[in-house]
Design an enzyme around this catalytic site. Structure first.
Site, PDB file in Angstrom:
ATOM      1  N   ILE A 145      23.404  -5.468  22.851  1.00 33.32           N
ATOM      2  CA  ILE A 145      22.554  -4.997  23.949  1.00 33.32           C
ATOM      3  C   ILE A 145      21.275  -5.811  24.053  1.00 33.32           C
ATOM      4  O   ILE A 145      20.870  -6.494  23.109  1.00 33.32           O
ATOM      5  CB  ILE A 145      22.191  -3.505  23.767  1.00 33.32           C
ATOM      6  CG1 ILE A 145      21.538  -3.274  22.396  1.00 33.32           C
ATOM      7  CG2 ILE A 145      23.418  -2.619  23.945  1.00 33.32           C
ATOM      8  CD1 ILE A 145      21.048  -1.854  22.175  1.00 33.32           C
ATOM      9  N   GLY A 200       0.026  -1.046  -2.974  1.00 34.31           N
ATOM     10  CA  GLY A 200      -0.076   0.074  -3.919  1.00 34.31           C
ATOM     11  C   GLY A 200      -0.089   1.407  -3.203  1.00 34.31           C
ATOM     12  O   GLY A 200       0.228   2.442  -3.796  1.00 34.31           O
ATOM     13  N   ASN A 201      -0.480   1.402  -1.904  1.00 32.69           N
ATOM     14  CA  ASN A 201      -0.412   2.619  -1.097  1.00 32.69           C
ATOM     15  C   ASN A 201       1.021   2.934  -0.652  1.00 32.69           C
ATOM     16  O   ASN A 201       1.301   4.037  -0.177  1.00 32.69           O
ATOM     17  CB  ASN A 201      -1.267   2.490   0.167  1.00 32.69           C
ATOM     18  CG  ASN A 201      -2.713   2.899  -0.055  1.00 32.69           C
ATOM     19  OD1 ASN A 201      -3.604   2.068  -0.013  1.00 32.69           O
ATOM     20  ND2 ASN A 201      -2.941   4.183  -0.301  1.00 32.69           N
ATOM     21  N   SER A 202       1.911   1.954  -0.773  1.00 35.75           N
ATOM     22  CA  SER A 202       3.283   2.133  -0.308  1.00 35.75           C
ATOM     23  C   SER A 202       3.916   3.390  -0.878  1.00 35.75           C
ATOM     24  O   SER A 202       3.900   3.606  -2.091  1.00 35.75           O
ATOM     25  CB  SER A 202       4.142   0.929  -0.720  1.00 35.75           C
ATOM     26  OG  SER A 202       3.835  -0.184   0.041  1.00 35.75           O
ATOM     27  N   ASP A 211      13.489   2.094   4.770  1.00 31.73           N
ATOM     28  CA  ASP A 211      12.520   1.937   3.683  1.00 31.73           C
ATOM     29  C   ASP A 211      12.133   3.280   3.061  1.00 31.73           C
ATOM     30  O   ASP A 211      10.980   3.510   2.719  1.00 31.73           O
ATOM     31  CB  ASP A 211      11.265   1.200   4.176  1.00 31.73           C
ATOM     32  CG  ASP A 211      10.447   0.625   3.011  1.00 31.73           C
ATOM     33  OD1 ASP A 211      11.018   0.443   1.923  1.00 31.73           O
ATOM     34  OD2 ASP A 211       9.236   0.390   3.196  1.00 31.73           O
ATOM     35  N   HIS A 240      11.233  -0.122  -0.934  1.00 30.72           N
ATOM     36  CA  HIS A 240      10.799  -1.387  -1.517  1.00 30.72           C
ATOM     37  C   HIS A 240       9.948  -1.198  -2.769  1.00 30.72           C
ATOM     38  O   HIS A 240       9.757  -2.145  -3.535  1.00 30.72           O
ATOM     39  CB  HIS A 240      10.061  -2.253  -0.474  1.00 30.72           C
ATOM     40  CG  HIS A 240       8.667  -1.811  -0.148  1.00 30.72           C
ATOM     41  ND1 HIS A 240       8.367  -1.026   0.942  1.00 30.72           N
ATOM     42  CD2 HIS A 240       7.482  -2.055  -0.747  1.00 30.72           C
ATOM     43  CE1 HIS A 240       7.063  -0.826   1.001  1.00 30.72           C
ATOM     44  NE2 HIS A 240       6.509  -1.440  -0.021  1.00 30.72           N
ATOM     45  N   GLY A 268      29.515  -0.287  18.682  1.00 27.79           N
ATOM     46  CA  GLY A 268      30.076  -1.621  18.815  1.00 27.79           C
ATOM     47  C   GLY A 268      29.719  -2.348  20.090  1.00 27.79           C
ATOM     48  O   GLY A 268      30.599  -2.878  20.778  1.00 27.79           O
ATOM     49  N   VAL A 269      28.418  -2.391  20.429  1.00 29.25           N
ATOM     50  CA  VAL A 269      27.982  -3.151  21.595  1.00 29.25           C
ATOM     51  C   VAL A 269      26.826  -4.065  21.218  1.00 29.25           C
ATOM     52  O   VAL A 269      26.067  -3.775  20.292  1.00 29.25           O
ATOM     53  CB  VAL A 269      27.528  -2.235  22.762  1.00 29.25           C
ATOM     54  CG1 VAL A 269      28.697  -1.491  23.347  1.00 29.25           C
ATOM     55  CG2 VAL A 269      26.429  -1.275  22.305  1.00 29.25           C
TER      56      VAL A 269
END
Length: 490
Positions: free
Chosen positions: A289, A228-230, A159, A129, A286-287
């Site tokens: 749940i 900003g820490n991201s 991310d 991001h 393909g389930v």
């Protein structure tokens, strides 16, 4: 920094005051009893060496995007024109410049984040991001050198992103072992909160395996993390990176004592694929749940609440081919226990498509092992395009919109697969339709006691129905047919 909706100080004066009272008047008594009651005092950690060791590996990331500026009218900018419009002053008739005026793209600052040097030859890891939507990425090192970076790849689901700068001999981080990380252990973060470069904060690991995403068990800490820490590193006391700071829980937009980091082992797994092929390939079976409740587990003889309950099996999917049925409880995958429902998507997602593996299901009081070949999750771009295509094919009259439905004609292939002679497929269900339990890909075969063979029948039946009363709907979901009532909003 991402914020999610459900979105420390140590007080030593009490101990110091207690000791002062005892020393001054002896009111607390003397001798062995007093000595035994004194708590053990431990010193706080010193992070200075860690900062010197890891600091040069942390970078600041600035992003910009190109925006088109509108040409000025009559030689005036937008602010001046707004002034004239607001106060009703006629716009002065200033002669226009000759020739066409085209909007000129301008570089506008988009955001600030953090990252860290993964390899000495210029690969840098950050959050997806941070670089999403950026036309230009600028990486600044601690020695103030700046580089324009190329986005190697970004994975929105986890991310994680990798960018590349043209440099060599860079100070790369050491990667730690997340399995050795313990709750209560001291950790440190370095990043650029609010654009303040090389900011150091510290705290402890609050919890591990925190479920806040489909593919990631996050590390929860109380390290001060802010916008900003991201993308910055979470570092243990051995100077090793154990996570990427990614999210905070906040109701104010600022730090509130809870932050989340992506475990570095998961991030490295993603980065390797991004560096190799530019995208992440994930497995699927393909389930549909859901979790297994304690009552259900006890009633069917499973014992304890564990595993993933299969609600539905996608036609033609690896699960169907393997013999998995609705109602099965998946308890093991590739020899690993599925303790909770969120374990299964992670285990399957981390499996290379095309891999043949084993899966254990609990069915009618007994466990059985099945062999399954893993398929690949569609790339996000294709999935979005497919959804948009389905949406464009859906029809929604004003009457249908009032109950939250968008539906589409069934193809001949779908009718054959579902063994129905007609009906309409639900493209989207919202509002009253969603409250009634309808969802995408359900097939409506009757509405208000009227058989539905196509869109024309659906619209006619809906037009005749009394919208002030509950509308009965018969629909198919997989092999099963069931009724529901769409109740009008009050």
């Amino acid at each position: 920094m991402r914020m999610i909706d459900w979105k420390e100080g140590m007080h030593s004066w009490a101990l110091a005051g207690l000791m002062a009272v005892a020393g001054a008047g002896g009111l607390l008594g003397t001798g062995p009893a007093q000595a035994q009651s004194a708590p053990a005092v431990r010193g706080l950690p010193d992070f200075t060496e860690l900062v010197e060791q890891v600091g040069p590996s942390v970078v600041n990331i600035r992003t910009t995007e190109k925006v088109s500026s509108r040409p000025a009218l009559n030689g005036m900018d937008e602010d001046m024109l707004e002034f004239f419009r607001r106060f009703g002053v006629p716009v002065p008739n200033i002669p226009r410049q000759q020739g066409p005026q085209r909007p000129q793209p301008e570089e506008q600052p988009r955001g600030v984040g953090s990252g860290f040097i993964l390899t000495p030859d210029g690969y840098v890891m950050t959050n997806a991001h941070v670089v999403e939507g950026a036309d230009e990425v600028i990486v600044t090192l601690t020695d103030k050198r700046e580089f324009k970076a190329k986005i190697v790849g970004a994975d929105k689901r986890t991310d994680v992103a990798v960018v590349k700068i043209d440099a060599t001999g860079l100070p790369a981080v050491k990667v730690g072992d997340v399995s050795r990380l313990k709750a209560g252990e001291w950790v440190m973060a370095i990043g650029s909160p609010f654009g303040l470069e090389n900011t150091v904060t510290a705290g402890i690991v609050s919890a591990k395996q925190r479920d806040t995403g489909d593919y990631l068990p996050f590390i929860q800490t109380d390290v001060a993390i802010n916008p900003g820490n991201s993308g910055g590193p979470l570092i243990n006391m051995r100077g090793e990176v154990v996570g990427i700071n990614s999210q905070i829980y906040s109701r104010s937009g600022g730090f509130m004592g809870i932050s989340f980091a992506i475990p570095i082992d998961e991030a490295i797994r993603v980065s390797e694929q991004l560096r190799t092929v530019g995208r992440v390939s994930r497995g699927r079976i393909g389930v549909q749940i859901e979790s297994v409740s304690k009552d259900v587990a006890e009633s069917i003889g499973l014992g304890k609440s564990q595993g993933a309950l299969v609600r539905g099996v996608e036609a033609g999917s690896p699960a169907e081919k393997a013999g998995i049925e609705a109602g099965d409880i998946i308890t093991r995958y590739d020899g690993k226990a599925v303790e909770k429902v969120s374990d299964l998507p992670r285990l399957v997602g981390n499996t290379k498509p095309g891999t043949k593996t084993s899966i254990t299901v609990f069915r009618r009081g007994a466990s059985r092992d099945l062999s399954i070949t893993i398929a690949e999750v569609e790339p996000e771009e294709k999935a979005v395009a497919k959804a948009a295509e389905q949406e464009s094919k859906g029809k929604s009259s004003s009457a249908a919109q009032q109950i939250g439905l968008v539906v589409a004609e069934l193809t001949a292939a779908q009718e054959k697969e579902l063994k129905v002679k007609g009906g309409v497929r639900v493209v989207t269900a919202a509002d009253a339709a969603a409250r009634a339990g309808l969802r995408t890909d359900d097939v409506i075969v009757a509405l208000a006691n009227t058989e539905i063979r196509n869109l024309k029948d659906f619209e006619a039946a809906l037009a005749k129905a009394d919208k002030a009363k509950p509308i009965n709907v018969l629909f198919r979901r997989g092999e099963w047919a069931q009724y529901t009532l769409i109740r009008p909003a009050r």
